[in-house]
Write an enzyme that holds these catalytic residues in place. Structure first.
Site, PDB file in Angstrom:
ATOM      1  N   SER A 126       0.832  -1.207   0.000  1.00 41.66           N
ATOM      2  CA  SER A 126       0.000   0.000   0.000  1.00 41.66           C
ATOM      3  C   SER A 126       0.860   1.248   0.000  1.00 41.66           C
ATOM      4  O   SER A 126       0.395   2.320  -0.358  1.00 41.66           O
ATOM      5  CB  SER A 126      -0.852   0.065   1.266  1.00 41.66           C
ATOM      6  N   HIS A 147      -2.288  -3.748  -6.572  1.00 40.57           N
ATOM      7  CA  HIS A 147      -2.786  -3.366  -5.242  1.00 40.57           C
ATOM      8  C   HIS A 147      -4.294  -3.590  -5.125  1.00 40.57           C
ATOM      9  O   HIS A 147      -5.096  -2.840  -5.687  1.00 40.57           O
ATOM     10  CB  HIS A 147      -2.429  -1.883  -5.004  1.00 40.57           C
ATOM     11  N   GLU A 159      -5.349  -1.406  -8.236  1.00 44.17           N
ATOM     12  CA  GLU A 159      -4.437  -0.406  -8.799  1.00 44.17           C
ATOM     13  C   GLU A 159      -3.203  -1.124  -9.349  1.00 44.17           C
ATOM     14  O   GLU A 159      -2.584  -1.918  -8.641  1.00 44.17           O
ATOM     15  CB  GLU A 159      -4.007   0.596  -7.718  1.00 44.17           C
ATOM     16  N   ASN A 197      -5.354   5.848  -1.730  1.00 43.14           N
ATOM     17  CA  ASN A 197      -4.837   6.236  -0.416  1.00 43.14           C
ATOM     18  C   ASN A 197      -4.276   7.654  -0.395  1.00 43.14           C
ATOM     19  O   ASN A 197      -4.017   8.203   0.662  1.00 43.14           O
ATOM     20  CB  ASN A 197      -3.792   5.235   0.077  1.00 43.14           C
TER      21      ASN A 197
HETATM   22  P1  NAI Z   1      -1.672  -9.592   7.512  1.00 47.14           P
HETATM   23  O1  NAI Z   1      -0.876  -9.270   8.715  1.00 47.14           O
HETATM   24  O2  NAI Z   1      -3.106  -9.974   7.643  1.00 47.14           O
HETATM   25  O3  NAI Z   1      -0.949 -10.779   6.697  1.00 47.14           O
HETATM   26  C1  NAI Z   1       0.417 -10.809   6.399  1.00 47.14           C
HETATM   27  C2  NAI Z   1       0.874 -12.265   6.385  1.00 47.14           C
HETATM   28  O4  NAI Z   1       2.207 -12.323   5.874  1.00 47.14           O
HETATM   29  C3  NAI Z   1       0.904 -12.903   7.784  1.00 47.14           C
HETATM   30  O5  NAI Z   1       0.174 -14.113   7.760  1.00 47.14           O
HETATM   31  C4  NAI Z   1       2.385 -13.140   8.045  1.00 47.14           C
HETATM   32  O6  NAI Z   1       2.639 -14.305   8.793  1.00 47.14           O
HETATM   33  C5  NAI Z   1       2.931 -13.271   6.639  1.00 47.14           C
HETATM   34  N1  NAI Z   1       4.354 -12.961   6.510  1.00 47.14           N
HETATM   35  C6  NAI Z   1       5.040 -11.963   7.091  1.00 47.14           C
HETATM   36  N2  NAI Z   1       6.318 -11.972   6.670  1.00 47.14           N
HETATM   37  C7  NAI Z   1       6.441 -13.028   5.811  1.00 47.14           C
HETATM   38  C8  NAI Z   1       7.505 -13.549   5.048  1.00 47.14           C
HETATM   39  N3  NAI Z   1       8.728 -13.018   5.087  1.00 47.14           N
HETATM   40  N4  NAI Z   1       7.251 -14.618   4.252  1.00 47.14           N
HETATM   41  C9  NAI Z   1       6.031 -15.182   4.198  1.00 47.14           C
HETATM   42  N5  NAI Z   1       4.970 -14.714   4.913  1.00 47.14           N
HETATM   43  C10 NAI Z   1       5.189 -13.653   5.710  1.00 47.14           C
HETATM   44  O7  NAI Z   1      -1.497  -8.349   6.532  1.00 47.14           O
HETATM   45  P2  NAI Z   1      -2.458  -7.881   5.334  1.00 47.14           P
HETATM   46  O8  NAI Z   1      -3.441  -6.915   5.853  1.00 47.14           O
HETATM   47  O9  NAI Z   1      -2.924  -9.083   4.587  1.00 47.14           O
HETATM   48  O10 NAI Z   1      -1.422  -7.049   4.430  1.00 47.14           O
HETATM   49  C11 NAI Z   1      -0.495  -7.662   3.578  1.00 47.14           C
HETATM   50  C12 NAI Z   1       0.021  -6.639   2.580  1.00 47.14           C
HETATM   51  O11 NAI Z   1      -1.068  -6.085   1.848  1.00 47.14           O
HETATM   52  C13 NAI Z   1       0.763  -5.462   3.171  1.00 47.14           C
HETATM   53  O12 NAI Z   1       1.771  -5.077   2.277  1.00 47.14           O
HETATM   54  C14 NAI Z   1      -0.315  -4.392   3.255  1.00 47.14           C
HETATM   55  O13 NAI Z   1       0.220  -3.095   3.247  1.00 47.14           O
HETATM   56  C15 NAI Z   1      -1.079  -4.672   1.973  1.00 47.14           C
HETATM   57  N6  NAI Z   1      -2.478  -4.221   1.936  1.00 47.14           N
HETATM   58  C16 NAI Z   1      -3.296  -4.343   3.030  1.00 47.14           C
HETATM   59  C17 NAI Z   1      -4.626  -3.933   2.948  1.00 47.14           C
HETATM   60  C18 NAI Z   1      -5.541  -4.071   4.119  1.00 47.14           C
HETATM   61  O14 NAI Z   1      -6.582  -3.389   4.140  1.00 47.14           O
HETATM   62  N7  NAI Z   1      -5.249  -4.920   5.102  1.00 47.14           N
HETATM   63  C19 NAI Z   1      -5.182  -3.359   1.715  1.00 47.14           C
HETATM   64  C20 NAI Z   1      -4.266  -3.364   0.608  1.00 47.14           C
HETATM   65  C21 NAI Z   1      -2.959  -3.750   0.744  1.00 47.14           C
END
Ligand code: NAI
Length: 395
Positions: A126, A147, A159, A197
């Protein structure tokens, strides 16, 4: 289903909220999906969540239950100790791991060791620059931003972001693929916050500012934006829903990345809420009290005050959209699509600006800039030029 990199297998790294949603989208469009996470148990939780999502789709008639079973059958979970070898067959890998540049760069580097040269590497980031992610790779031309919005299976907007070194052919094929998944794609420049954003910041920022100035209380501002403005949720309700940890950090990251442009400056009121642990709905308390039995505060249903509130926020939103157009963050059509499909605005901001009158909006911004003496309210050069030429946005 179109193919990327000669293979239709999609890899998803990170099985959290976004990764599991993205995996569900790709599975339901017929792809084989390889899903990995570093945390033991995370992929099993993701499987349960996306199984629930697919079953719900089947119940609602969006797919047959046979299709839902087949989709689940195409899912391959990767255990943390298996490494990245299972990604070798992927034509596209989408990364949705923790939002940290060093961790994402290391992940891309490791994946690049096993995938074919044609495999496209996409990040769901993001806030990080695609240029910086690409620079960590052997072949930065195959790295781009894809995105999604949360929840990915529900929200149609995606995006697509090209970094400095991304090959335009990779952008075109990734976009075509995601379009084929039934998503609405827009092209965004590799700039902080991309489209949504960035352009949505004043929806929160101006509401917080009006609260701080005592223009109106939380309930009245929410009421005005919904009743007079036609937004589905008021800004305070929406911040409580998103969570102040997430919402504040997005604002802070855009502000920092924009070299502290006062237009994006975060609010101390929101920071204090975050520090106090009143994170919103998930904490049971944010701007509103979500405890059972708590009474919701009554707004002052004053049409004149409501219009003042709505017009001030809208002037800032249209200005932000105009400036994004001016700085070529996105095309006018993509700006309109992003705000209506990504965050459900009742109208595209440029069209809304035309409707209210660009001259009126400019006057409003100039008055705010004069009264406050703050650069925060400076009108976009494009808005000034359009008013001078008696022009309208072509949307
Ligand atoms: P989340 O915390 O729900 O999930 C992230 C997952 O990645 C976790 O299960 C974690 O264990 C895993 N992880 C962390 N480091 C790792 C690695 N080195 N190798 C493999 N797995 C790993 O986070 P979320 O919300 O799903 O966000 C993920 C990405 O998406 C981030 O970059 C965030 O900025 C982006 N994003 C989030 C949105 C939201 O509303 N939550 C919307 C759009 C983008």
């Amino acid at each position: 289903m179109s193919a990327l990199g000669g293979s239709t297998v999609v890899g998803v790294v990170g099985a959290g909220a976004m990764g599991s949603g993205i995996a569900q989208v790709a599975l339901s469009r017929g792809h084989e999906v390889v899903l990995a996470d570093a945390l033991p148990g995370a992929t099993d939780r993701a499987r349960a969540a996306l199984e629930k999502g697919l079953r719900r789709d089947a119940e609602k008639g969006r797919m047959t239950s046979g299709d839902a079973d087949a989709a689940l059958g195409r899912l391959r979970l990767v255990a943390p100790d298996e490494g990245v070898a299972p990604f070798a067959s992927c034509g596209l890998v989408i990364e949705a791991i923790v939002e940290r540049l060093d961790v994402k760069q290391a992940t891309f580097r490791t994946i690049e060791e096993v995938v074919g040269d044609d495999c496209v590497l996409a990040s769901n980031t993001s806030s990080l620059s695609i240029a910086s992610l690409g620079a960590a790779c052997r072949r930065p031309e195959r790295v781009l931003g894809v995105h999604f919005f949360n929840p990915a299976p529900v929200l149609p907007l995606v995006e697509i972001v090209a970094g400095v070194r991304t090959d335009p052919a990779v952008v075109a094929s990734a976009r075509a693929l995601v379009d084929g998944w039934g998503k609405a794609t827009v092209l965004a420049a590799d700039t902080p916050g991309f489209i949504v954003n960035r352009v949505a910041r004043p929806f929160y920022g101006e509401a917080l500012r009006m609260l701080e100035e005592g223009v109106a209380d939380v309930a009245t501002i929410d009421w005005a934006m919904k009743t007079v403005g036609g937004f589905r949720m008021g800004p305070f309700e929406l911040m409580d829903f998103i969570g102040h940890d997430v919402n504040y950090l997005v604002t802070e990251s855009v502000w920092t990345a924009m070299y502290f442009d006062p237009r994006y400056r975060p609010s101390l009121t929101q920071k204090r809420l975050l520090e106090a642990g009143w994170l919103g709905r998930k904490a049971g308390r944010g701007f509103y009290d979500y405890a059972t039995g708590a009474t919701a505060p009554e707004p002052h249903r004053d049409e004149t005050l409501g219009t003042v509130i709505f017009r001030r926020t809208l002037a800032m939103l249209v200005n932000e959209a105009a400036d994004a157009l001016h700085l070529r963050v996105a095309s006018a059509a993509d700006l309109e699509l992003a705000m209506t499909k990504g965050v459900n605005y009742p109208k595209g901001l440029l069209a809304w600006g035309n409707e209210i009158g660009l001259g009126k909006l400019l006057e409003h911004l100039e008055a705010l800039q004069f009264e406050t003496g703050e650069d925060r309210y400076r009108p976009s050069p494009l808005l000034r030029r359009m008013v001078r030429n008696d022009d309208r946005f072509a949307v």
